[in-house]
Design an enzyme around this catalytic site. Sequence first.
Site, PDB file in Angstrom:
ATOM      1  N   ARG A  67      10.494 -22.435 -22.869  1.00  0.00           N
ATOM      2  CA  ARG A  67       9.670 -23.349 -23.662  1.00  0.00           C
ATOM      3  C   ARG A  67       8.199 -23.144 -23.323  1.00  0.00           C
ATOM      4  O   ARG A  67       7.855 -22.797 -22.182  1.00  0.00           O
ATOM      5  CB  ARG A  67      10.061 -24.807 -23.375  1.00  0.00           C
ATOM      6  CG  ARG A  67      11.489 -25.142 -23.740  1.00  0.00           C
ATOM      7  CD  ARG A  67      11.793 -26.610 -23.543  1.00  0.00           C
ATOM      8  NE  ARG A  67      11.307 -27.099 -22.248  1.00  0.00           N
ATOM      9  CZ  ARG A  67      11.547 -28.320 -21.775  1.00  0.00           C
ATOM     10  NH1 ARG A  67      12.255 -29.166 -22.491  1.00  0.00           N
ATOM     11  NH2 ARG A  67      11.094 -28.687 -20.601  1.00  0.00           N
ATOM     12  N   LYS A 112      11.963 -35.719  -9.651  1.00  0.00           N
ATOM     13  CA  LYS A 112      11.854 -37.186  -9.613  1.00  0.00           C
ATOM     14  C   LYS A 112      12.908 -37.867 -10.474  1.00  0.00           C
ATOM     15  O   LYS A 112      13.538 -38.817 -10.044  1.00  0.00           O
ATOM     16  CB  LYS A 112      10.455 -37.631 -10.058  1.00  0.00           C
ATOM     17  CG  LYS A 112       9.345 -37.289  -9.095  1.00  0.00           C
ATOM     18  CD  LYS A 112       8.030 -37.951  -9.476  1.00  0.00           C
ATOM     19  CE  LYS A 112       7.516 -37.522 -10.821  1.00  0.00           C
ATOM     20  NZ  LYS A 112       7.200 -36.082 -10.892  1.00  0.00           N
ATOM     21  N   ARG A 125      -0.592 -28.614 -15.483  1.00  0.00           N
ATOM     22  CA  ARG A 125       0.033 -29.914 -15.196  1.00  0.00           C
ATOM     23  C   ARG A 125      -0.166 -30.295 -13.728  1.00  0.00           C
ATOM     24  O   ARG A 125      -0.390 -31.462 -13.396  1.00  0.00           O
ATOM     25  CB  ARG A 125       1.528 -29.872 -15.540  1.00  0.00           C
ATOM     26  CG  ARG A 125       1.808 -29.887 -17.031  1.00  0.00           C
ATOM     27  CD  ARG A 125       3.262 -29.580 -17.329  1.00  0.00           C
ATOM     28  NE  ARG A 125       4.167 -30.577 -16.797  1.00  0.00           N
ATOM     29  CZ  ARG A 125       5.487 -30.404 -16.683  1.00  0.00           C
ATOM     30  NH1 ARG A 125       6.029 -29.258 -17.050  1.00  0.00           N
ATOM     31  NH2 ARG A 125       6.242 -31.354 -16.199  1.00  0.00           N
ATOM     32  N   ARG A 152      12.913 -21.801 -15.858  1.00  0.00           N
ATOM     33  CA  ARG A 152      13.897 -22.428 -16.747  1.00  0.00           C
ATOM     34  C   ARG A 152      14.039 -21.665 -18.066  1.00  0.00           C
ATOM     35  O   ARG A 152      13.057 -21.207 -18.635  1.00  0.00           O
ATOM     36  CB  ARG A 152      13.471 -23.879 -17.059  1.00  0.00           C
ATOM     37  CG  ARG A 152      13.831 -24.849 -15.986  1.00  0.00           C
ATOM     38  CD  ARG A 152      13.777 -26.290 -16.457  1.00  0.00           C
ATOM     39  NE  ARG A 152      12.488 -26.725 -16.937  1.00  0.00           N
ATOM     40  CZ  ARG A 152      11.885 -27.862 -16.550  1.00  0.00           C
ATOM     41  NH1 ARG A 152      12.463 -28.659 -15.668  1.00  0.00           N
ATOM     42  NH2 ARG A 152      10.717 -28.195 -17.049  1.00  0.00           N
ATOM     43  N   ARG A 170       0.534 -44.088 -12.694  1.00  0.00           N
ATOM     44  CA  ARG A 170       0.140 -42.680 -12.820  1.00  0.00           C
ATOM     45  C   ARG A 170      -1.244 -42.420 -12.246  1.00  0.00           C
ATOM     46  O   ARG A 170      -1.640 -41.281 -12.046  1.00  0.00           O
ATOM     47  CB  ARG A 170       0.179 -42.279 -14.294  1.00  0.00           C
ATOM     48  CG  ARG A 170       0.170 -40.781 -14.543  1.00  0.00           C
ATOM     49  CD  ARG A 170       0.330 -40.470 -16.007  1.00  0.00           C
ATOM     50  NE  ARG A 170       1.666 -40.711 -16.483  1.00  0.00           N
ATOM     51  CZ  ARG A 170       2.672 -39.864 -16.375  1.00  0.00           C
ATOM     52  NH1 ARG A 170       2.496 -38.710 -15.782  1.00  0.00           N
ATOM     53  NH2 ARG A 170       3.863 -40.156 -16.855  1.00  0.00           N
TER      54      ARG A 170
END
Length: 219
Positions: free
Chosen positions: A161, A13, A172, A127, A88
């Site tokens: 991370r 996004k 999430r 990542r 949201r």
Amino acid sequence: MRIVLVGPPGAGKGTQAAFLARNLSIPHISTGDLFRANISQGTELGRQAKAYMDAGNLVPDEVTVGMAKDRMEQADAANGFLLDGFPRNVAQAEALDEMLETEGMKLDAVLDLEVPEDEVVKRIAGRRVCRNESAHVFHVTYSPPKHEGVCDACGGDLYQRDDDSEETVRRRLEVYHTQTEPIIDYYKAQGLVVTISALGKVNEVTERAMEALQGDQAA
């Protein structure tokens, strides 16, 4: 154009918002930027938000809505804006509708970036970030370093991370499905949703989005 951008974490996004805003000559308004700006400037809303965040609590909808309202009233947003991360939830979407109606305005489109859940997990959990310089980011599949675990740019250690772990990503996604996804149905009822696939190269997704938005305008 007045656009809301929605999609799960890892849909790209932020990247797409920057390109689309530039192509459409409208400001990109992200929740993260709103919070950072209000907190750094010490606004009343920023102080309220910081107090909640420091206490480890969620910032109430009315504070977030107030920040968005202030930002959308700035001169550069007079001819449109692209909202990223706001609204949201349905309560925020209803507040946005009321806000726009008061000003005699309405949304033009809600762009829904669609990505399969497994791809979201693959994108985020793959990542790896450099311990020396957080701007040096690699991906085990899409952009791997020349030597595993070593940053190409500076030789620093690469690590995953905590918030990029598969477990965290799936949590999430649960929050997204529960809180944010219902706004898609809310906007579908208004005939505003334009859904595109967010798979492929960044420029391909941007072209797809522009075509969908322009087609929606023509319709």
